[in-house]
Design a protein around this motif. Structure first.
Motif, PDB file in Angstrom:
ATOM      1  N   ASP A   1       0.328   1.484 -11.033  1.00 59.38           N
ATOM      2  CA  ASP A   1      -0.413   2.679 -11.454  1.00 59.38           C
ATOM      3  C   ASP A   1      -1.786   2.685 -10.800  1.00 59.38           C
ATOM      4  OD1 ASP A   1      -1.693   0.651 -12.790  1.00 59.38           O
ATOM      5  OD2 ASP A   1      -1.367   1.438 -14.793  1.00 59.38           O
ATOM      6  N   PHE A   2      -2.587   3.680 -11.132  1.00 57.48           N
ATOM      7  CA  PHE A   2      -3.972   3.732 -10.699  1.00 57.48           C
ATOM      8  C   PHE A   2      -4.865   3.485 -11.914  1.00 57.48           C
ATOM      9  CE2 PHE A   2      -2.136   6.172  -7.179  1.00 57.48           C
ATOM     10  CZ  PHE A   2      -2.810   5.604  -6.110  1.00 57.48           C
ATOM     11  N   ASP A   3      -6.072   2.972 -11.660  1.00 63.07           N
ATOM     12  CA  ASP A   3      -6.988   2.671 -12.769  1.00 63.07           C
ATOM     13  C   ASP A   3      -7.222   3.903 -13.647  1.00 63.07           C
ATOM     14  OD1 ASP A   3      -7.113   0.233 -11.641  1.00 63.07           O
ATOM     15  OD2 ASP A   3      -9.087   0.494 -10.720  1.00 63.07           O
ATOM     16  N   ASP A   4      -7.352   5.083 -12.999  1.00 67.57           N
ATOM     17  CA  ASP A   4      -7.650   6.290 -13.770  1.00 67.57           C
ATOM     18  C   ASP A   4      -6.396   7.113 -14.070  1.00 67.57           C
ATOM     19  OD1 ASP A   4      -7.482   6.650 -11.066  1.00 67.57           O
ATOM     20  OD2 ASP A   4      -8.954   8.255 -10.965  1.00 67.57           O
ATOM     21  N   HIS A   5      -5.230   6.630 -13.649  1.00 70.59           N
ATOM     22  CA  HIS A   5      -3.953   7.248 -14.033  1.00 70.59           C
ATOM     23  C   HIS A   5      -3.020   6.134 -14.484  1.00 70.59           C
ATOM     24  CE1 HIS A   5      -4.360  11.491 -12.727  1.00 70.59           C
ATOM     25  NE2 HIS A   5      -5.312  10.976 -11.986  1.00 70.59           N
TER      26      HIS A   5
ATOM     27  N   HIS B   1       1.820   2.722  -3.321  1.00 63.00           N
ATOM     28  CA  HIS B   1       0.731   3.396  -4.021  1.00 63.00           C
ATOM     29  C   HIS B   1       0.418   4.752  -3.390  1.00 63.00           C
ATOM     30  CE1 HIS B   1      -0.543   0.007  -6.619  1.00 63.00           C
ATOM     31  NE2 HIS B   1      -1.017   0.993  -7.339  1.00 63.00           N
TER      32      HIS B   1
ATOM     33  N   ILE C   1       0.357  12.338  -7.738  1.00 66.27           N
ATOM     34  CA  ILE C   1      -0.784  12.814  -8.527  1.00 66.27           C
ATOM     35  C   ILE C   1      -1.407  14.032  -7.852  1.00 66.27           C
ATOM     36  CG2 ILE C   1      -3.015  12.206  -9.533  1.00 66.27           C
ATOM     37  CD1 ILE C   1      -2.144   9.296  -9.507  1.00 66.27           C
TER      38      ILE C   1
ATOM     39  N   GLY D   1      -4.567  14.011   3.107  1.00 65.42           N
ATOM     40  CA  GLY D   1      -5.375  13.176   2.218  1.00 65.42           C
ATOM     41  C   GLY D   1      -4.784  11.784   2.067  1.00 65.42           C
TER      42      GLY D   1
ATOM     43  N   ARG E   1      -7.715   1.154  -6.051  1.00 68.40           N
ATOM     44  CA  ARG E   1      -6.695   1.515  -7.043  1.00 68.40           C
ATOM     45  C   ARG E   1      -7.215   2.526  -8.047  1.00 68.40           C
ATOM     46  NH1 ARG E   1      -4.011  -0.304  -3.782  1.00 68.40           N
ATOM     47  NH2 ARG E   1      -2.534  -2.028  -3.854  1.00 68.40           N
ATOM     48  N   HIS E   2      -8.263   3.267  -7.650  1.00 64.36           N
ATOM     49  CA  HIS E   2      -8.800   4.293  -8.541  1.00 64.36           C
ATOM     50  C   HIS E   2      -8.610   5.635  -7.854  1.00 64.36           C
ATOM     51  CE1 HIS E   2     -11.641   6.726 -10.807  1.00 64.36           C
ATOM     52  NE2 HIS E   2     -11.650   5.796 -11.735  1.00 64.36           N
ATOM     53  N   TYR E   3      -7.701   6.454  -8.394  1.00 65.06           N
ATOM     54  CA  TYR E   3      -7.334   7.708  -7.735  1.00 65.06           C
ATOM     55  C   TYR E   3      -8.553   8.594  -7.474  1.00 65.06           C
ATOM     56  CZ  TYR E   3      -5.243  12.276  -6.999  1.00 65.06           C
ATOM     57  OH  TYR E   3      -4.906  13.488  -6.483  1.00 65.06           O
ATOM     58  N   GLY E   4      -9.395   8.733  -8.481  1.00 66.65           N
ATOM     59  CA  GLY E   4     -10.563   9.613  -8.364  1.00 66.65           C
ATOM     60  C   GLY E   4     -11.488   9.177  -7.236  1.00 66.65           C
ATOM     61  N   ASN E   5     -11.754   7.873  -7.159  1.00 62.50           N
ATOM     62  CA  ASN E   5     -12.640   7.366  -6.110  1.00 62.50           C
ATOM     63  C   ASN E   5     -12.035   7.550  -4.730  1.00 62.50           C
ATOM     64  OD1 ASN E   5     -14.187   6.589  -8.223  1.00 62.50           O
ATOM     65  ND2 ASN E   5     -13.880   4.382  -7.967  1.00 62.50           N
ATOM     66  N   ILE E   6     -10.731   7.290  -4.634  1.00 62.76           N
ATOM     67  CA  ILE E   6     -10.046   7.458  -3.346  1.00 62.76           C
ATOM     68  C   ILE E   6     -10.175   8.912  -2.904  1.00 62.76           C
ATOM     69  CG2 ILE E   6      -7.791   7.424  -2.193  1.00 62.76           C
ATOM     70  CD1 ILE E   6      -7.013   5.149  -4.138  1.00 62.76           C
ATOM     71  N   ARG E   7      -9.913   9.796  -3.864  1.00 62.83           N
ATOM     72  CA  ARG E   7      -9.959  11.235  -3.607  1.00 62.83           C
ATOM     73  C   ARG E   7     -11.350  11.657  -3.107  1.00 62.83           C
ATOM     74  NH1 ARG E   7      -5.674  14.731  -3.051  1.00 62.83           N
ATOM     75  NH2 ARG E   7      -6.280  16.782  -3.782  1.00 62.83           N
TER      76      ARG E   7
ATOM     77  N   VAL F   1     -11.955  10.340   0.415  1.00 67.26           N
ATOM     78  CA  VAL F   1     -11.145  11.067   1.394  1.00 67.26           C
ATOM     79  C   VAL F   1     -11.768  12.439   1.664  1.00 67.26           C
ATOM     80  CG1 VAL F   1      -8.927  12.191   1.766  1.00 67.26           C
ATOM     81  CG2 VAL F   1      -8.987   9.877   0.872  1.00 67.26           C
TER      82      VAL F   1
ATOM     83  N   GLY G   1       0.794  -1.224   0.000  1.00 69.70           N
ATOM     84  CA  GLY G   1       0.000   0.000   0.000  1.00 69.70           C
ATOM     85  C   GLY G   1       0.829   1.278   0.000  1.00 69.70           C
TER      86      GLY G   1
ATOM     87  N   TYR H   1       0.020   8.242  -5.149  1.00 65.96           N
ATOM     88  CA  TYR H   1      -1.122   9.117  -4.852  1.00 65.96           C
ATOM     89  C   TYR H   1      -0.634  10.542  -4.589  1.00 65.96           C
ATOM     90  CZ  TYR H   1      -4.628  11.454  -1.959  1.00 65.96           C
ATOM     91  OH  TYR H   1      -5.485  12.380  -1.438  1.00 65.96           O
TER      92      TYR H   1
ATOM     93  N   ILE I   1      -6.194   2.379   0.173  1.00 70.01           N
ATOM     94  CA  ILE I   1      -5.260   1.747  -0.757  1.00 70.01           C
ATOM     95  C   ILE I   1      -4.824   0.391  -0.212  1.00 70.01           C
ATOM     96  CG2 ILE I   1      -2.940   1.964  -1.728  1.00 70.01           C
ATOM     97  CD1 ILE I   1      -3.484   5.015  -1.871  1.00 70.01           C
TER      98      ILE I   1
END
Lengths: 299, 261
Positions: A235-239, A163, A170, B112, B125-131, B134, A160, A167, B120
């Protein structure tokens, strides 16, 4: 240079064992390599020896090469992709003296390629071995200073924090900002540092037909990626992971899909982009490809 | 009681921890039900923190057993779980709010990321969803969204404590351990934090074990109370009952030594 046979003659420097290291040491390193191949991406400790070059210059890579090289091998050594830099030339000469092996600059002809910071542009084939020089083998080192804890994190696949670092990048820069030594997952299990290669080279590690060995001399660790093993960049799913691209092509050979170095050519802001892989660039020029700044093309 | 029978979340039997000849805690037994807030009070050195560490699998006890009901309905011995499962439990089903935010937060990464880390860790693993999640949690603990990418070191003590709470609650735990969550904060900040904890714990039905020496905190926050002295539980019962009608001499002393304002 008495006692030094010509490379083709196969004779070695008098007073030294074949490929410099003694046989017992080579056996120890081979045993570590075999364990490493059996557990892809997992770091195996080994009794790193002092080598006749300083730490940081490839003591790990040179020991791995020394323990796997045979008299019929052909060695290529690159440093940042180039065959003609001090480090590459010295290591190549070291093995041609101590092991009497044939050396080459051609990626295709080589059976063993020792590299610092690059993977050759030309695709590797089965039977070839790529040996990486590794400064810091532990991918979690800057996140967790305690070795005991990082081993536990590897054991439990607790990746974790890596990642979290992506994060943070980004959140700060709007994109994943890591460009070299980009962390990868090997065989879906171990997090691995690919040594400071540009992330441009990361996709080449994935399911590569060649055996990839990593040696860290100062840190005394060996790890490996066996042929055809999956290597996935984090990576991230959306990045999603992406590699560098350039607006230019190589100034000498015109290649548009190779890793380019920026070179300052005068004191008036002039610069050119050329392939960092010198062998790749030379081969292309031999095939008749010309870049915009190639003097032969300009004439 | 005429309430429908519900299964307990945590069962503790005859728990004991010794440091050589010194008693850490001894003969502690209790049950905790989902959504229940249990207070543990006592003077310094009475074994409160040792008990909490044994319960939350941070230290192995020398005697007794701690059983926790996992989400698949099975009671399991917390200390017999593999380390991997213990660590998983701590990241998902449990939360630990430390007295000192430095023990519970990572000061090298942004607020954040501190909250997102737990998401995580359980596989987001989806930045937007995590954001988004948070942001939502920072709002719930009344933190400004503009401070999201600041380091926790730039926050006040109260904010750090609220951040710790957000970090723990983001994975929707069922059991949260709190070790002196409000000490070191000034009274007005304390009051706001207590109010926040009470609201969150109530709406999310989180079971809590709150260790404190502050009787005001237990009065506000907890349903049930255990009074500890010398490593043993000397009295336990409903909070109001224990505080208003203390039976044990030590509890009587404790209650009478609250400074009147």
């Amino acid at each position: 240079m008495s006692g030094v046979a010509s490379a083709a003659g196969g004779k070695t420097l008098a007073g030294y064992n074949f490929a410099y290291l003694d046989e017992q040491t080579k056996r120890m390193i081979r045993s570590a390599i075999l364990t490493a191949v059996a557990i892809p991406g997992h770091q195996i400790p080994f009794g790193s020896r002092e080598m006749p070059l300083p730490y940081g210059w490839g003591t790990g890579g040179i020991q791995v090469t020394a323990s796997i090289i045979g008299a019929d091998d052909t060695l290529k050594v690159i440093d940042q992709g180039a065959d003609d830099t001090t480090n590459a030339v010295s290591i190549r000469r070291f093995f041609s003296k101590t092991a009497g092996v044939r050396t080459t600059e051609s990626t295709r002809e080589a059976t063993i390629i020792q590299t610092r910071h690059r993977i050759p542009e030309a695709p590797l084939a089965e039977g070839q071995i790529l040996v990486y020089q590794v400064p810091i083998p532990e991918p979690l080192r800057w996140l967790e200073p305690r070795e005991v804890e990082t081993r536990k994190m590897h054991a439990l696949s607790e990746y974790g924090p890596m990642h979290v670092q992506l994060y943070e990048q980004i959140a700060t820069f709007g994109r994943i900002a890591a460009t070299y030594d980009y962390p990868v997952m090997v065989h879906g299990r171990y997090l691995m540092r690919p040594s400071p290669i540009p992330k441009f080279d990361n996709p080449k590690m994935d399911r590569n037909p060649a055996l990839q060995l990593f040696g860290a001399g100062r840190e005394k660790r060996i790890y490996a990626v066996p042929p055809y093993t999956s290597v996935k960049s984090l990576d991230f799913d959306d990045h999603p992971f992406s590699v560098e691209s350039w607006e230019h092509c190589c100034g000498l050979c015109g290649a548009g899909a190779s890793y380019l170095d920026e070179i300052v050519i005068d004191d008036k802001g002039g610069r050119m982009f050329v392939c960092s892989d010198t062998d790749f660039c030379t081969q292309r020029q031999a095939q008749g490809f010309r870049g915009p700044l190639n003097s032969e093309a300009a004439e | 009681m005429s309430m429908p029978r519900e299964e307990s979340l945590l069962e503790v039997r005859d728990l004991g921890k010794y440091f050589g000849r010194t008693v850490g805690c001894e003969s502690v037994s209790f049950d905790l039900w989902p959504g229940e807030v249990l207070g543990v009070v006592g003077e310094s050195g009475s074994g409160k923190s040792t008990l909490l560490k044994c319960l939350s699998a941070q230290t192995a006890p020398d005697r007794g057993i701690v059983r926790y009901r996992l989400r698949d309905e099975d009671l399991c011995d917390v200390h017999a779980l593999s380390e991997a499962r213990q660590r998983m439990l701590m990241r998902t089903d449990w939360g630990i709010v430390h007295q000192n935010p430095r023990d519970g937060l990572r000061f090298g990464i942004s607020a954040g990321a501190n909250v997102g880390e737990r998401l995580i860790a359980v596989g987001a693993r989806h930045y937007g969803n995590i954001r988004t999640e948070v942001t939502d949690w920072l709002q719930r603990v009344e933190m400004e969204q503009s401070r999201m990418d600041d380091l926790p070191g730039t926050f006040s003590g109260g904010m750090q404590q609220r951040l710790q709470i957000a970090r723990n609650l983001v994975t929707q735990p069922r059991l949260v351990f709190m070790d002196e969550p409000t000490s070191g904060l000034d009274v007005s900040v304390q009051a706001r934090l207590l109010d926040l904890i009470r609201t969150l714990v109530g709406t999310l039905r989180i079971a809590c074990i709150v260790v404190t020496h502050d009787l005001g905190v237990v009065r506000l926050l907890t349903h049930r109370l255990m009074v500890m002295r010398g490593g043993r539980v000397v009295e336990q019962g409903l909070t109001d009952q224990v505080l208003d009608d203390p039976q044990h001499p030590y509890t009587q002393l404790l209650v009478s030594s609250i400074l009147p304002v």
